[in-house]
Scaffold this active site. Structure first.
Site, PDB file in Angstrom:
ATOM      1  N   LYS A  63      -2.736 -13.991 -28.073  1.00 40.79           N
ATOM      2  CA  LYS A  63      -4.120 -13.610 -27.786  1.00 40.79           C
ATOM      3  C   LYS A  63      -5.050 -14.123 -28.880  1.00 40.79           C
ATOM      4  O   LYS A  63      -4.617 -14.315 -30.011  1.00 40.79           O
ATOM      5  CB  LYS A  63      -4.233 -12.066 -27.770  1.00 40.79           C
ATOM      6  N   SER A  90       2.339 -16.787 -25.867  1.00 43.80           N
ATOM      7  CA  SER A  90       1.013 -17.029 -25.254  1.00 43.80           C
ATOM      8  C   SER A  90       0.019 -16.132 -25.994  1.00 43.80           C
ATOM      9  O   SER A  90      -0.573 -15.214 -25.421  1.00 43.80           O
ATOM     10  CB  SER A  90       1.033 -16.678 -23.771  1.00 43.80           C
ATOM     11  N   GLU A 144       2.994  -9.204 -20.049  1.00 44.06           N
ATOM     12  CA  GLU A 144       4.272  -8.553 -20.393  1.00 44.06           C
ATOM     13  C   GLU A 144       4.395  -7.159 -19.789  1.00 44.06           C
ATOM     14  O   GLU A 144       5.499  -6.663 -19.589  1.00 44.06           O
ATOM     15  CB  GLU A 144       4.443  -8.482 -21.922  1.00 44.06           C
ATOM     16  N   ARG A 197       3.801  -6.000 -16.806  1.00 48.13           N
ATOM     17  CA  ARG A 197       4.482  -5.999 -15.507  1.00 48.13           C
ATOM     18  C   ARG A 197       5.986  -6.222 -15.676  1.00 48.13           C
ATOM     19  O   ARG A 197       6.785  -5.762 -14.865  1.00 48.13           O
ATOM     20  CB  ARG A 197       3.848  -7.059 -14.582  1.00 48.13           C
TER      21      ARG A 197
HETATM   22  N1  BES Z   1      -2.506  -5.584 -22.460  1.00 42.25           N
HETATM   23  C1  BES Z   1      -3.130  -6.608 -21.741  1.00 42.25           C
HETATM   24  C2  BES Z   1      -4.253  -6.126 -20.838  1.00 42.25           C
HETATM   25  C3  BES Z   1      -5.425  -5.462 -21.505  1.00 42.25           C
HETATM   26  C4  BES Z   1      -6.596  -6.145 -21.700  1.00 42.25           C
HETATM   27  C5  BES Z   1      -5.369  -4.144 -21.873  1.00 42.25           C
HETATM   28  C6  BES Z   1      -7.676  -5.530 -22.269  1.00 42.25           C
HETATM   29  C7  BES Z   1      -6.447  -3.526 -22.447  1.00 42.25           C
HETATM   30  C8  BES Z   1      -7.599  -4.203 -22.639  1.00 42.25           C
HETATM   31  C9  BES Z   1      -2.110  -7.323 -20.857  1.00 42.25           C
HETATM   32  O1  BES Z   1      -0.818  -7.320 -21.336  1.00 42.25           O
HETATM   33  C10 BES Z   1      -2.547  -8.743 -20.758  1.00 42.25           C
HETATM   34  O2  BES Z   1      -2.631  -9.378 -21.750  1.00 42.25           O
HETATM   35  N2  BES Z   1      -2.825  -9.195 -19.541  1.00 42.25           N
HETATM   36  C11 BES Z   1      -3.278 -10.509 -19.322  1.00 42.25           C
HETATM   37  C12 BES Z   1      -2.602 -11.024 -18.081  1.00 42.25           C
HETATM   38  C13 BES Z   1      -2.816 -12.495 -17.840  1.00 42.25           C
HETATM   39  C14 BES Z   1      -2.097 -13.302 -18.896  1.00 42.25           C
HETATM   40  C15 BES Z   1      -2.320 -12.838 -16.466  1.00 42.25           C
HETATM   41  C16 BES Z   1      -4.785 -10.470 -19.127  1.00 42.25           C
HETATM   42  O3  BES Z   1      -5.282  -9.530 -18.538  1.00 42.25           O
HETATM   43  O4  BES Z   1      -5.463 -11.360 -19.618  1.00 42.25           O
HETATM   44 ZN    ZN Z   2      -0.297  -5.692 -22.564  1.00 40.39          ZN
HETATM   45 ZN    ZN Z   3      -0.391  -8.902 -22.693  1.00 40.44          ZN
END
Ligand code: BES
Ligand code: ZN
Ligand code: ZN
Length: 540
Positions: A314, A312, A386, A388
């Site tokens: 980024k 998935s 990931e 969690r």
């Molecule tokens: N590491 C990211 C969260 C993050 C975002 C940290 C910005 C620092 C700055 C985390 O692993 C993530 O990608 N979370 C997703 C969760 C979603 C897929 C439910 C998110 O926040 O978009």
């Molecule tokens: Zn992360």
């Molecule tokens: Zn992530």
């Protein structure tokens, strides 16, 4: 810390350096000094010419014919026969909070005397801001002062305690941090020696002690910042473990567990994240025993050394910031460094799952089901959620040690950044008592926290799952930080649990005046203050 820990071929590089220098008749010590700088160690050359400067504090004062000096500053003004106040009063406008004036040739001992305004006298706790404004103003004022003096080429600075020695020490040690180890010498910030201006103090010893405490608090946060800022090709899970071992080994027991160990512990959730990467995962277990106890404080930190999102994946813009996705792990390491250096009478155990989240032929796919250490099955509908997954197993494991508190830190969700920005770390807790303590700690540190809900409303979102006990996402974007916390709650039985979502405070873009731009290391000092507070209670 040796450069060996920063490069894959560390020891090999050392021998190459020696060989090359022999051939070219270069001075080996110069080369190793260059490598030492790459590791973040600054050495003061004895042949260097030191330019001494002084930072003095003044309070905001409307009067145009008197200066409201701090106690220390007044003594220095007297020593300079009132020259400092005379010069300050030559201009009409009184100094406002956060503003500075630099004076030269007022004291034969110092090439520059920088006067910095620390706000109104007697400022303290502000209820709406949930911060001690007096302490924050001191941190910001001395930070600005030492940076300006560094710009002027001053490299030995004596700093006014400004009525709060600890805050003053924090401000300047945090401000002078820079991560330029990977740059050429000429582009690096020059080294600066700072000390507290104690000479007019009634009790020099206790002032020195407080200064040292502030410096150690900052040192912990600076370790967190350094680890977070390091590029992910240099800071792999293995390297993280090596650096932490190097930093903490003399004060803590550091156990570096490998993939086989995690498999034997049935950490299927953690390993499902690591499987997409060629970098082996590491599970760090650290113990600091500042007192005998059967119920340690447990710290847990998310250690994703790079988060691509996995399958998935980024978006590419800004993805470099995901080198800081081990911020929770870094803050745990930074906190432990300070707690152990301060020799706090407390028993702490830390648990740090480390891995990369990468897309590959072996990576977890959306819809895959994995099993956590406690036997719960998880449908991984989004591989970018990931954090969690790795924390689930780490939290379960930490429960085995009968902790009196479990505190986890994780750059967990973009949603907490949407909710709170860099204003505060989001805190989810099942304990009113622990919340009160943490908030109290954050008032001291100036690094704020804000409480968020752990309602069943959010639990429902992740327990409604087609294939497994839990889904790793909530189904909609709404309340993303709360559904993530609700997911973690499924892996915690402890009655004193604090979950800190630190994604919003991961980096500083100028909001915190004394931190400079880049990875923030927040909320390391808040956690140290909390542990300090708890160490005063006998149970831990
Ligand atoms: N590491 C990211 C969260 C993050 C975002 C940290 C910005 C620092 C700055 C985390 O692993 C993530 O990608 N979370 C997703 C969760 C979603 C897929 C439910 C998110 O926040 O978009
Ligand atoms: Zn992360
Ligand atoms: Zn992530």
């Amino acid at each position: 810390m040796s450069f060996r820990f920063y490069f894959h071929f560390g020891s090999m590089a050392a021998s190459i350096v020696k060989r090359v220098s022999r051939v070219k008749k270069l001075n080996v010590s110069h080369i190793s000094a260059r490598y030492k700088l790459l590791t973040g160690f600054r050495h003061f050359s004895t042949s260097k010419q030191w330019n001494k400067a002084l930072v003095l504090g003044v309070y905001e004062n409307e009067s145009t014919d008197s200066i409201d000096f701090t106690g220390t500053a007044r003594k220095f003004d007297e020593k300079a026969d009132g020259k400092i106040s005379q010069l300050l009063l030559t201009v009409k406008k009184p100094l406002k909070c956060g503003k500075t004036r630099t004076l030269h040739a007022v004291d034969p001992e110092f090439s520059s005397v920088l006067v910095t305004c620390i706000g109104k006298r007697g400022e303290g706790y502000d209820e709406l801001e949930t911060v001690d404004k007096g302490r924050e103003s001191i941190r910001a004022a001395v930070a600005k002062a030492v940076l300006q003096l560094r710009e002027l080429g001053e490299n030995e600075i004596e700093v006014d305690s400004c009525g709060d020695t600890e805050a003053s020490a924090e401000g300047c040690h945090l401000a002078l941090f820079s991560y330029d180890d990977l740059k050429a010498e000429k582009s690096r910030k020059p080294a600066v020696r700072i000390s507290c201006a104690t000479r007019y103090s009634q009790d020099k010893n206790s002032m020195e002690k407080e200064w040292r405490k502030g410096a150690i608090l900052a040192e912990g946060q600076n370790l967190s910042r350094r680890l977070m800022e390091m590029p992910a090709n240099l800071l792999t899970p293995t390297k993280f473990a090596e650096i932490v071992k190097e930093q903490l080994a003399d004060k803590c027991e550091v156990l570096v567990r490998d993939k086989d160990w995690a498999e034997s512990m049935k950490m299927g959730s953690f390993l499902s994240v690591a499987r997409g990467s060629v970098e082996p995962p590491v599970f760090l277990e650290i113990e600091y025993k500042g007192r005998q106890s059967d119920s340690p404080l447990a710290l847990v930190g998310k250690g994703v050394t790079f988060d691509t999102g996995g399958i998935s994946i980024k978006p590419s813009q800004g993805m470099d910031a995901m080198r800081g996705d081990m911020g929770g792990a870094a803050c745990v390491a930074g906190s432990l460094l300070s707690v152990s250096k301060l020799q706090l009478p407390v028993h702490v155990k830390a648990f740090i799952p480390l891995c990369e989240n990468m897309p590959s032929g072996s990576a977890t796919k959306p819809g895959d089901v994995v099993t956590a250490m406690n036997g719960k099955t998880i449908q991984v509908d989004n591989t970018d959620a990931e954090g969690r997954l790795i924390l689930a197993d780490a939290l379960c494991y930490s429960e085995q040690f009968n902790p009196s508190l479990i505190l986890d830190m994780a750059t967990l969700t973009g949603a907490i950044d949407v909710a709170l920005g860099a204003g505060a770390a989001g805190v989810f807790t099942n304990s009113e008592n622990m919340w009160n303590k943490l908030q109290k700690a954050s008032v001291r540190s100036g690094d704020r926290v804000w409480r968020m809900p752990l309602f069943n409303h959010y639990t429902k979102k992740i327990t409604e799952c087609q294939l497994a006990d839990l889904n790793n996402i909530g189904g909609s974007r709404s309340g993303g930080a709360c559904t993530a916390a609700a997911f973690l709650k499924e892996f915690v039985n402890n009655k004193n649990w604090l979950h800190l979502d630190i994604a919003g405070v991961m980096s500083n873009s100028g909001d915190v005046a004394y931190l400079g731009k880049g990875m923030s290391g927040r909320p390391t000092r808040t956690v140290i203050e909390l542990i300090n507070l708890m160490s005063k209670e006998t149970k831990n």
